[in-house]
Design an enzyme around this catalytic site. Structure first.
Site, PDB file in Angstrom:
ATOM      1  N   GLY A  59     -17.492 -26.370 -18.809  1.00  0.00           N
ATOM      2  CA  GLY A  59     -16.941 -27.722 -18.880  1.00  0.00           C
ATOM      3  C   GLY A  59     -15.547 -27.763 -18.288  1.00  0.00           C
ATOM      4  CD  GLN A  65      -9.760 -27.940 -18.558  1.00  0.00           C
ATOM      5  OE1 GLN A  65     -10.835 -28.514 -18.600  1.00  0.00           O
ATOM      6  NE2 GLN A  65      -9.627 -26.673 -18.908  1.00  0.00           N
ATOM      7  CB  CYS A 103      -9.876 -23.463 -23.145  1.00  0.00           C
ATOM      8  SG  CYS A 103      -9.303 -24.862 -22.179  1.00  0.00           S
ATOM      9  CG  LEU A 104     -12.488 -22.723 -17.443  1.00  0.00           C
ATOM     10  CD1 LEU A 104     -13.101 -23.636 -16.388  1.00  0.00           C
ATOM     11  CD2 LEU A 104     -12.771 -21.264 -17.103  1.00  0.00           C
ATOM     12  CG  HIS A 156     -13.275 -27.593 -25.566  1.00  0.00           C
ATOM     13  ND1 HIS A 156     -12.833 -26.391 -26.094  1.00  0.00           N
ATOM     14  CD2 HIS A 156     -12.673 -27.699 -24.353  1.00  0.00           C
ATOM     15  CE1 HIS A 156     -11.993 -25.821 -25.231  1.00  0.00           C
ATOM     16  NE2 HIS A 156     -11.888 -26.584 -24.155  1.00  0.00           N
ATOM     17  CD  GLU A 157     -14.454 -29.476 -21.275  1.00  0.00           C
ATOM     18  OE1 GLU A 157     -13.404 -29.792 -20.700  1.00  0.00           O
ATOM     19  OE2 GLU A 157     -14.773 -28.286 -21.474  1.00  0.00           O
TER      20      GLU A 157
HETATM   21 ZN    ZN Z   1     -10.842 -26.499 -22.312  1.00  0.00          ZN
END
Ligand code: ZN
Length: 172
Positions: free
Chosen positions: A46, A51, A94-95, A136-137
């Site tokens: 995701g 981001q 998370c990225l 989360h997103e």
């Molecule tokens: Zn994330």
């Protein structure tokens, strides 16, 4: 399509509240294509637009396990209409918070209203991993990261670690 740089914590942009999209046009479609390519390149499931530094309420996801059968999901202006009082727990990463993981409780089921890639209104009834991932997103759209749910001590330890990694990191 293009792979973009994913911002990592600490970064003020990640704390910004993203703005609603007025209309899904060519620019938004291009953004969704880039986000998807960036997410696949980083092996994520995701990604929210913020981001990659774009404060628009847009999310892409793909929970398919089969490498050869991609199932991209696009969410523009997602809104949670209903959510369950019972919780489920997943170990989240998370990225934008590289190499850090923690167990987070979230509502087990939720219903999300959104616009899809073509700007059509849709309703998704999600549960399990899908429900956790969309929540989360959607937190990203409010400037919230999963580490915000941890104790102050745990959170500050993670941020310290990430800051240190950043200051010693060189890309040549
Ligand atoms: Zn994330």
């Amino acid at each position: 399509m293009a792979v973009k740089t994913i911002l990592t914590e600490p970064n003020k942009l990640l704390r910004q509240i993203s703005k609603p999209v007025k209309e899904v046009g060519r620019e938004e479609m291009q953004l969704m294509d880039d986000m998807l390519e960036t997410m696949y390149a980083a092996n994520g499931i995701g990604l929210a637009a913020i981001q990659i530094g774009v404060p628009k309420r847009i999310i892409v996801m793909d929970l398919s396990k089969d490498e050869n059968k991609k199932e991209p999901l696009y969410f523009v202006n997602p809104v949670i209409k209903k959510s369950d009082s019972s919780k489920s727990t997943y170990e989240e990463g998370c990225l934008s918070v590289p190499n850090q993981f923690a167990e987070i409780d979230r509502p087990k089921k939720c219903e999300v209203e959104y616009l899809d890639y073509n700007g059509e209104k849709k309703l998704l009834k999600a549960e399990g991993l899908l429900a956790t991932c969309i929540q989360h997103e959607m937190d990203h759209l409010e400037g919230i990261l999963f580490i915000d749910y941890l104790s102050k001590l745990k959170k500050s330890m993670i941020i310290k670690k990430l800051s240190k990694a950043k200051s010693t990191r060189i890309v040549v």
